[in-house]
Motif scaffolding. Structure first.
Motif, PDB file in Angstrom:
ATOM      1  N   CYS A 269       0.856  -1.185   0.000  1.00 62.38           N
ATOM      2  CA  CYS A 269       0.000   0.000   0.000  1.00 62.38           C
ATOM      3  C   CYS A 269       0.889   1.231   0.000  1.00 62.38           C
ATOM      4  CB  CYS A 269      -0.919  -0.001   1.220  1.00 62.38           C
ATOM      5  SG  CYS A 269      -1.959   1.479   1.358  1.00 62.38           S
ATOM      6  N   CYS A 270       0.677   2.115  -0.949  1.00 65.90           N
ATOM      7  CA  CYS A 270       1.444   3.361  -1.029  1.00 65.90           C
ATOM      8  C   CYS A 270       0.789   4.420  -0.145  1.00 65.90           C
ATOM      9  CB  CYS A 270       1.496   3.840  -2.478  1.00 65.90           C
ATOM     10  SG  CYS A 270       2.416   5.371  -2.713  1.00 65.90           S
ATOM     11  N   ILE A 271       1.594   5.136   0.613  1.00 63.43           N
ATOM     12  CA  ILE A 271       1.098   6.243   1.424  1.00 63.43           C
ATOM     13  C   ILE A 271       1.310   7.540   0.636  1.00 63.43           C
ATOM     14  CG2 ILE A 271       1.199   7.418   3.650  1.00 63.43           C
ATOM     15  CD1 ILE A 271       0.338   4.473   3.788  1.00 63.43           C
ATOM     16  N   ASN A 272       0.204   8.171   0.243  1.00 57.54           N
ATOM     17  CA  ASN A 272       0.235   9.388  -0.546  1.00 57.54           C
ATOM     18  C   ASN A 272       0.013  10.610   0.345  1.00 57.54           C
ATOM     19  OD1 ASN A 272       0.146   8.740  -3.698  1.00 57.54           O
ATOM     20  ND2 ASN A 272      -1.031   7.148  -2.639  1.00 57.54           N
ATOM     21  N   TYR A 273       0.334  11.779  -0.191  1.00 58.25           N
ATOM     22  CA  TYR A 273       0.141  13.008   0.584  1.00 58.25           C
ATOM     23  C   TYR A 273      -1.315  13.197   1.033  1.00 58.25           C
ATOM     24  CZ  TYR A 273       0.747  17.836   2.087  1.00 58.25           C
ATOM     25  OH  TYR A 273       0.780  18.999   2.831  1.00 58.25           O
ATOM     26  N   PRO A 274      -2.327  12.890   0.199  1.00 54.92           N
ATOM     27  CA  PRO A 274      -3.696  12.983   0.698  1.00 54.92           C
ATOM     28  C   PRO A 274      -3.971  12.086   1.904  1.00 54.92           C
ATOM     29  CG  PRO A 274      -3.718  12.969  -1.682  1.00 54.92           C
ATOM     30  CD  PRO A 274      -2.300  12.674  -1.264  1.00 54.92           C
ATOM     31  N   ASP A 275      -3.276  10.934   2.013  1.00 54.89           N
ATOM     32  CA  ASP A 275      -3.412  10.102   3.212  1.00 54.89           C
ATOM     33  C   ASP A 275      -3.023  10.888   4.450  1.00 54.89           C
ATOM     34  OD1 ASP A 275      -4.226   7.358   2.372  1.00 54.89           O
ATOM     35  OD2 ASP A 275      -2.399   7.468   1.183  1.00 54.89           O
ATOM     36  N   LEU A 276      -1.953  11.669   4.321  1.00 50.10           N
ATOM     37  CA  LEU A 276      -1.489  12.487   5.433  1.00 50.10           C
ATOM     38  C   LEU A 276      -2.514  13.572   5.758  1.00 50.10           C
ATOM     39  CD1 LEU A 276       1.034  12.688   7.257  1.00 50.10           C
ATOM     40  CD2 LEU A 276       2.003  14.288   5.591  1.00 50.10           C
ATOM     41  N   LEU A 277      -3.047  14.236   4.740  1.00 52.59           N
ATOM     42  CA  LEU A 277      -4.027  15.296   4.955  1.00 52.59           C
ATOM     43  C   LEU A 277      -5.293  14.772   5.629  1.00 52.59           C
ATOM     44  CD1 LEU A 277      -3.812  17.273   1.585  1.00 52.59           C
ATOM     45  CD2 LEU A 277      -2.863  17.940   3.804  1.00 52.59           C
ATOM     46  N   GLN A 278      -5.694  13.545   5.285  1.00 51.48           N
ATOM     47  CA  GLN A 278      -6.933  13.007   5.843  1.00 51.48           C
ATOM     48  C   GLN A 278      -6.858  12.794   7.352  1.00 51.48           C
ATOM     49  OE1 GLN A 278      -7.729   9.518   3.454  1.00 51.48           O
ATOM     50  NE2 GLN A 278      -9.021  10.657   2.032  1.00 51.48           N
ATOM     51  N   THR A 279      -5.660  12.629   7.893  1.00 51.16           N
ATOM     52  CA  THR A 279      -5.534  12.405   9.334  1.00 51.16           C
ATOM     53  C   THR A 279      -5.963  13.621  10.145  1.00 51.16           C
ATOM     54  OG1 THR A 279      -3.221  13.151   9.432  1.00 51.16           O
ATOM     55  CG2 THR A 279      -3.616  10.808   8.979  1.00 51.16           C
ATOM     56  N   THR A 280      -5.929  14.803   9.521  1.00 56.02           N
ATOM     57  CA  THR A 280      -6.353  16.034  10.203  1.00 56.02           C
ATOM     58  C   THR A 280      -7.629  16.609   9.592  1.00 56.02           C
ATOM     59  OG1 THR A 280      -4.960  17.412   8.771  1.00 56.02           O
ATOM     60  CG2 THR A 280      -3.973  16.606  10.815  1.00 56.02           C
ATOM     61  N   ASN A 281      -8.313  15.807   8.785  1.00 55.80           N
ATOM     62  CA  ASN A 281      -9.501  16.260   8.055  1.00 55.80           C
ATOM     63  C   ASN A 281      -9.178  17.426   7.129  1.00 55.80           C
ATOM     64  OD1 ASN A 281     -11.865  14.793   8.138  1.00 55.80           O
ATOM     65  ND2 ASN A 281     -12.528  15.615  10.109  1.00 55.80           N
ATOM     66  N   GLY A 282      -7.941  17.442   6.596  1.00 49.43           N
ATOM     67  CA  GLY A 282      -7.517  18.542   5.750  1.00 49.43           C
ATOM     68  C   GLY A 282      -7.641  18.275   4.266  1.00 49.43           C
ATOM     69  N   TYR A 283      -8.249  17.143   3.887  1.00 52.89           N
ATOM     70  CA  TYR A 283      -8.396  16.805   2.471  1.00 52.89           C
ATOM     71  C   TYR A 283      -9.840  17.009   2.054  1.00 52.89           C
ATOM     72  CZ  TYR A 283      -7.434  14.255  -1.879  1.00 52.89           C
ATOM     73  OH  TYR A 283      -7.274  13.904  -3.198  1.00 52.89           O
ATOM     74  N   GLN A 284     -10.066  17.293   0.759  1.00 49.98           N
ATOM     75  CA  GLN A 284     -11.429  17.602   0.309  1.00 49.98           C
ATOM     76  C   GLN A 284     -12.375  16.419   0.425  1.00 49.98           C
ATOM     77  OE1 GLN A 284      -8.669  18.035  -1.680  1.00 49.98           O
ATOM     78  NE2 GLN A 284      -9.046  17.380  -3.787  1.00 49.98           N
ATOM     79  N   HIS A 285     -11.841  15.198   0.327  1.00 49.03           N
ATOM     80  CA  HIS A 285     -12.673  14.010   0.519  1.00 49.03           C
ATOM     81  C   HIS A 285     -12.533  13.561   1.969  1.00 49.03           C
ATOM     82  CE1 HIS A 285     -13.394  13.913  -3.731  1.00 49.03           C
ATOM     83  NE2 HIS A 285     -12.115  13.761  -4.013  1.00 49.03           N
ATOM     84  N   LYS A 286     -13.564  13.806   2.761  1.00 47.96           N
ATOM     85  CA  LYS A 286     -13.513  13.559   4.202  1.00 47.96           C
ATOM     86  C   LYS A 286     -13.771  12.091   4.532  1.00 47.96           C
ATOM     87  CE  LYS A 286     -13.148  18.029   4.802  1.00 47.96           C
ATOM     88  NZ  LYS A 286     -11.836  18.642   5.109  1.00 47.96           N
ATOM     89  N   GLN A 287     -13.101  11.616   5.572  1.00 45.13           N
ATOM     90  CA  GLN A 287     -13.317  10.277   6.080  1.00 45.13           C
ATOM     91  C   GLN A 287     -14.185  10.322   7.328  1.00 45.13           C
ATOM     92  OE1 GLN A 287     -12.479   7.506   4.719  1.00 45.13           O
ATOM     93  NE2 GLN A 287     -10.746   7.893   3.360  1.00 45.13           N
ATOM     94  N   THR A 288     -14.897   9.223   7.585  1.00 41.18           N
ATOM     95  CA  THR A 288     -15.639   9.072   8.832  1.00 41.18           C
ATOM     96  C   THR A 288     -14.777   8.271   9.795  1.00 41.18           C
ATOM     97  OG1 THR A 288     -17.767   9.125   7.676  1.00 41.18           O
ATOM     98  CG2 THR A 288     -17.745   8.192   9.892  1.00 41.18           C
ATOM     99  N   PHE A 289     -14.419   8.875  10.915  1.00 39.23           N
ATOM    100  CA  PHE A 289     -13.544   8.222  11.882  1.00 39.23           C
ATOM    101  C   PHE A 289     -14.349   7.283  12.766  1.00 39.23           C
ATOM    102  CE2 PHE A 289     -11.282  11.898  10.469  1.00 39.23           C
ATOM    103  CZ  PHE A 289      -9.941  11.595  10.562  1.00 39.23           C
TER     104      PHE A 289
END
Length: 360
Positions: free
Chosen positions: A51-71
């Motif tokens: 699994c490749c870790i991309n910069y958006p993966d990093l952004l999602q940890t702080t809810n800083g990416y446009q596609h939001k995750q549900t924690f």
């Protein structure tokens, strides 16, 4: 007889900073039972290899990416793996147990198993390792979209790539140089990492914008005073402004991202006076919004990129690999966060393979 132990990474809650995010991630037993789940039509069960870790993966940890995750959630946007079994309707001549594939999955990839739609699976080039395949699609499809589909790249272009030591930037260097034969200037923040970019990407010139903050003068000097005809930027901030000053008259400017965290403003008078063409580049969004994009854009894009990969022209550089453990996943994110990586960083999810030719 019980199968192998299944695991996945979990990020428990959003963090206020990237540093805090490391404490919210762990690898735990995966109790979803994917190995015995009944597959729906067109579904495929995979053993995830890398699994490749991309910069958006990093952004999602702080809810800083446009596609939001549900924690809590399992991260991982891009993986490679082997098919375990397929659901009804999947063409077995294309996907069958043992098939090696690479997938952009939009999340959930940092696990030992994953269920995806068959349409997401693309055959791995035979000359790639699982780690390289996991790092291929997002970077190279985005670079292709920016340079070719938006930027109308051609062989006599002089191309400036800022953020060239990252995965997206290095992909752009390779596409511009090895596919189109352009003159390429790679700009980054470390002499050591830039030397690696020159070695694996083939850049003609390298520029360190940490030791040469007014690097537009250097770029102008390298181009005989003309400037670059095509500018690919993933960084933003003052780096973007220096790159903008490096452009030639009627150059094309490709805005790809803002890894500096600063979103620059473009003076409209500067664009007017220099007759610049400025493009926003979103490879995935184009496929969702334009009519018949899957057939007209996505299919030809993937076919050509796979052909170039099989010829050896395009190959991701994976400078860091980590195991699927809590310490390993945190290490992968920290390596990306601390800008230690040249190209890509991958988490190895399963070191076994049913195919003796595959390597990690």
């Amino acid at each position: 007889m019980a199968g192998p132990r299944q695991q996945r990474a979990v990020i428990r809650k959003p963090a206020e900073s990237f540093e805090d995010a490391l404490q919210h991630m762990e690898v735990a037993d995966d109790d979803r039972g994917l190995e015995t789940k009944t597959l729906g039509p067109q579904e495929v069960l995979l053993n995830v290899k890398a699994c490749c870790i991309n910069y958006p993966d990093l952004l999602q940890t702080t809810n800083g990416y446009q596609h939001k995750q549900t924690f809590p959630y399992t991260p991982g946007l891009e993986v490679s793996g082997e098919v375990v079994r397929v659901g009804e309707g999947v063409k077995v001549d294309e996907l069958k147990p043992g098939s090696q594939v690479m997938i952009m999955c939009g999340g959930q990839g940092l696990a030992t198993q994953l269920i995806v739609d068959a349409k997401q699976c693309v055959a791995m080039p035979p000359n790639m390792s699982f780690a390289e395949a996991a790092a291929f699609r997002i970077g190279y499809e985005t670079a292709w979209h920016c340079l070719f589909e938006r930027g109308n790249i051609h062989s006599d272009d002089v191309v400036l790539v800022t953020g060239a030591t990252g995965g997206m930037g290095l992909a752009a260097v390779q596409v511009a140089k090895k596919v189109f034969g352009c003159t390429v200037i790679a700009a980054g923040g470390s002499d050591e990492k830039l030397a690696e970019v020159q070695r694996v990407g083939g850049a003609d010139h390298i520029v360190n914008y940490n030791t040469d903050p007014q690097f537009s003068k250097t770029v102008k000097s390298l181009t005989g005073g003309n400037g670059v005809s095509l500018y690919f930027d993933t960084v933003g901030g003052e780096i973007f402004q220096q790159g903008l000053r490096s452009t030639a008259f009627a150059a094309r400017v490709l805005i790809v991202g803002f890894t500096s965290g600063e979103r620059p403003k473009i003076p409209a008078n500067y664009v007017l006076i220099k007759c610049l063409a400025v493009f926003g580049c979103r490879a995935g969004e184009v496929l969702q919004r334009l009519p018949d994009a899957a057939n007209a854009i996505a299919g030809p894009r993937r076919t050509r990129l796979n052909q170039y990969a099989e010829r050896g022209w395009l190959k991701p550089h994976v400078s860091h690999k980590f195991p699927l453990t809590t310490e390993g996943v945190r290490g992968a994110y920290k390596a990306l966060m601390d800008r230690q990586v040249v190209g890509r960083v991958c988490v190895i999810c399963d070191e076994t393979s049913s195919a003796s030719s595959a390597k990690l």
